[in-house]
Design an enzyme around this catalytic site. Structure first.
Site, PDB file in Angstrom:
ATOM      1  N   HIS A  45     -95.532 -35.514 -77.830  1.00 32.36           N
ATOM      2  CA  HIS A  45     -94.256 -35.885 -77.204  1.00 32.36           C
ATOM      3  C   HIS A  45     -93.842 -34.920 -76.086  1.00 32.36           C
ATOM      4  O   HIS A  45     -92.926 -35.212 -75.327  1.00 32.36           O
ATOM      5  CB  HIS A  45     -93.144 -36.037 -78.264  1.00 32.36           C
ATOM      6  CG  HIS A  45     -92.539 -34.753 -78.747  1.00 32.36           C
ATOM      7  ND1 HIS A  45     -92.897 -34.161 -79.935  1.00 32.36           N
ATOM      8  CD2 HIS A  45     -91.587 -33.955 -78.212  1.00 32.36           C
ATOM      9  CE1 HIS A  45     -92.187 -33.057 -80.111  1.00 32.36           C
ATOM     10  NE2 HIS A  45     -91.394 -32.908 -79.075  1.00 32.36           N
ATOM     11  N   ASP A  74     -98.727 -36.595 -83.301  1.00 33.57           N
ATOM     12  CA  ASP A  74     -97.893 -35.801 -82.388  1.00 33.57           C
ATOM     13  C   ASP A  74     -98.619 -34.549 -81.911  1.00 33.57           C
ATOM     14  O   ASP A  74     -98.068 -33.459 -81.883  1.00 33.57           O
ATOM     15  CB  ASP A  74     -96.536 -35.446 -83.003  1.00 33.57           C
ATOM     16  CG  ASP A  74     -95.512 -35.086 -81.912  1.00 33.57           C
ATOM     17  OD1 ASP A  74     -95.839 -35.226 -80.711  1.00 33.57           O
ATOM     18  OD2 ASP A  74     -94.406 -34.632 -82.268  1.00 33.57           O
ATOM     19  N   GLY A 143     -87.580 -27.283 -76.942  1.00 31.97           N
ATOM     20  CA  GLY A 143     -88.324 -26.297 -76.162  1.00 31.97           C
ATOM     21  C   GLY A 143     -89.292 -25.533 -77.041  1.00 31.97           C
ATOM     22  O   GLY A 143     -90.257 -24.939 -76.575  1.00 31.97           O
ATOM     23  N   ASN A 144     -89.022 -25.543 -78.353  1.00 30.75           N
ATOM     24  CA  ASN A 144     -89.970 -24.962 -79.303  1.00 30.75           C
ATOM     25  C   ASN A 144     -91.135 -25.918 -79.573  1.00 30.75           C
ATOM     26  O   ASN A 144     -92.182 -25.503 -80.059  1.00 30.75           O
ATOM     27  CB  ASN A 144     -89.302 -24.643 -80.645  1.00 30.75           C
ATOM     28  CG  ASN A 144     -88.664 -23.273 -80.689  1.00 30.75           C
ATOM     29  OD1 ASN A 144     -87.448 -23.151 -80.718  1.00 30.75           O
ATOM     30  ND2 ASN A 144     -89.475 -22.233 -80.675  1.00 30.75           N
ATOM     31  N   SER A 145     -90.935 -27.183 -79.262  1.00 33.97           N
ATOM     32  CA  SER A 145     -91.952 -28.199 -79.571  1.00 33.97           C
ATOM     33  C   SER A 145     -93.301 -27.821 -78.996  1.00 33.97           C
ATOM     34  O   SER A 145     -93.406 -27.452 -77.826  1.00 33.97           O
ATOM     35  CB  SER A 145     -91.540 -29.554 -78.997  1.00 33.97           C
ATOM     36  OG  SER A 145     -90.656 -30.200 -79.864  1.00 33.97           O
TER      37      SER A 145
END
Lengths: 188, 295
Positions: A45, A74, A143-145
């Site tokens: 994503h 993901d 933003g950690n993704s």
């Protein structure tokens, strides 16, 4: 106690070195984990276009190409122009226990290389009968993704993917390894 | 990083250790809560999560469902005790030392699941010796379903029972010693009596003059607005308009303090109630009664 604090500082340094920022059209998209031979693992994503860039911890911006994207898992695999970034080591999945200390590094809300610490909350499916995820009592933000969830030796236990009910949800390392292998990239 | 690894392993071992005596409690409609196997056959949980008195069940760590009966409730501190046929379910390791501010603690929920943090404060630092004054305030997240579960130290020993309260916005724990006293009372009497005074009260401010007169910095008390006939309060001669400042040495600043100050073990005992009547401070001796058991 002072020793524990120093250990944490050293740990932050280790995990930061293998965390990259994923950028598209000059805007930060998320985080990524530096993988061997010039690859980066991130969330599907985070990467929605074939060409993106990554920024390493030393500030270099490298062009990246999307190799494989698996929306269901993901996960996405990127290939970089350069192959000289420090790469992650992976944790033994069997050693991930509920209560173990873990740290996440990422770029939450544009804050570069931010560290958050917590413990493994549960290893359980999100929906009944689904695949297990690592639920961590760690504070994350957008933003950690795509960034790493690491144990206290700095080895990766999962890839942070979402926040549900205040908990960090990470793709367990076993699924990340399977994904990388099926894309033809060796495990670090 | 060996020290950090050792600490991490210790935390995981603590969760595993406490998890063996941690059960799921199924006593409300929306989702279950957590309980601690405190003494053989007795499960401690949060009173507000046991909304029914019958058809309560407990889920063991290995997934078995046990029928449970409500052995007693102490709503003043949000504790309920369930009785089960525990078989070989391990009993929790209860800490003998109280938790201190700054201690690293883990909250364990059914599953097991866990969260970590520190004891951030104990009580609110100004009230007297009510059970509320001993509450552990926690800097950690109590996730849905955690209420009633154990708060454990880094060795997995239970230092309290967590509760987010009926409104689910607190992160507190009832200290282990307080919980053990409730169980002692249950063992002694076979039930947990509910203390009863027979007064209705409202908060009231204490004027500066009155504070000086009483030699206290206490800013609020409760005023009696109702006295039930044939109640312990009426027997002690309390009348409408009396201002209750303290009970048994515990400061009473609001009606909640009064409830918290009335412990099950005080039923049948005579306590001193400090009141102000017509501007004059005085002490009244009152024998705490027992609220009749629910029909």
């Amino acid at each position: 106690m002072m020793e524990t604090t120093r250990d944490f500082v050293a740990l932050a340094d280790v995990v930061r070195r293998i965390t990259v920022e994923v950028i598209g059209n000059d805007t930060a998209l998320g985080s990524g984990v530096s993988w061997p031979r010039g690859h980066v693992i991130t969330n599907a994503h985070v990467v929605r276009h074939a060409r993106v860039a990554v920024r390493s911890v030393d500030g270099r911006q490298l062009q990246a190409r999307l190799l494989v994207r698996d929306a269901e898992a993901d996960l996405a695999l990127l290939s970089l122009d350069a192959a000289d970034l420090p790469t992650a080591t992976v944790a033994d999945a069997a050693r991930v226990r509920i209560g173990s200390l873990v740290v996440a590094v990422g770029h939450p809300l544009g804050m570069r290389g931010a560290l958050s610490a917590g413990i493994v909350h549960a290893i359980a499916p999100v929906v009944r009968g689904g695949a297990p995820w690592i639920h961590a009592d760690v504070r994350l933000a957008p933003g950690n993704s795509g960034g790493p969830l690491a144990d206290v030796s700095g080895a990766i236990v999962g890839v942070n993917a979402m926040i549900v009910g205040g908990l960090a949800l990470a793709v367990p390392i076993a699924r990340v390894i399977d994904f990388a292998r099926s894309a033809g990239v060796a495990v670090p | 990083m060996n020290g950090l690894m050792a600490f991490s392993n210790e935390l995981a071992a603590a969760v595993e250790h406490a998890g063996r005596a941690t059960v799921g409690v199924n006593g409300r409609r929306r989702f279950g809560s957590t309980g601690v196997h405190w003494r053989s056959g007795l499960i401690v949980t949060a009173d507000h999560t046991v909304e029914v008195d019958e058809d309560v069940t407990v889920t063991t760590p290995d997934g078995r469902t046990l029928a449970a009966t409500v052995a007693g409730r102490d709503p003043g501190i949000d504790v309920a005790i369930l009785r089960v046929d525990a078989g070989d379910l391990p009993v929790a390791d209860i800490a003998t030392e109280p938790a201190r501010v700054g201690h690293i603690v883990l909250a364990v929920g059914r599953g097991p699941r866990a969260s970590w943090g520190v004891v951030s404060a104990i009580g609110d630092g100004q009230r007297g010796r009510t059970e509320r004054a001993d509450l552990l305030n926690l800097d950690l997240t109590l996730y849905p379903g955690f209420s009633g579960g154990p708060l454990v130290d880094a060795r997995g020993r239970v230092v309290g029972v967590t509760t987010s309260g009926p409104a689910r916005h607190f992160q507190v724990a009832i200290p282990a010693a307080t919980v053990s006293r409730v169980l002692d009372e249950l063992g002694r009497r076979g039930r947990i009596p509910r203390a009863y005074l027979g007064v209705g009260t409202q908060s009231v401010r204490l004027s500066e003059t009155l504070r000086q007169r009483l030699g206290t910095d206490q800013r609020a008390a409760v005023i009696v607005v109702d006295v039930q006939p044939d109640s312990p309060a009426s027997a002690a001669g309390l009348v409408i308009g009396d201002v209750i400042v303290a009970l048994g040495g515990a400061r009473i600043a609001d009606p909640g303090d009064l409830r918290a100050a009335l412990r099950p073990e005080q039923v049948g005992e005579t306590v001193t109630v400090s009141i102000v009547r017509g501007g004059e401070p005085r002490d009244v001796r009152l024998t705490v009664g027992e609220r009749s058991r629910r029909a």
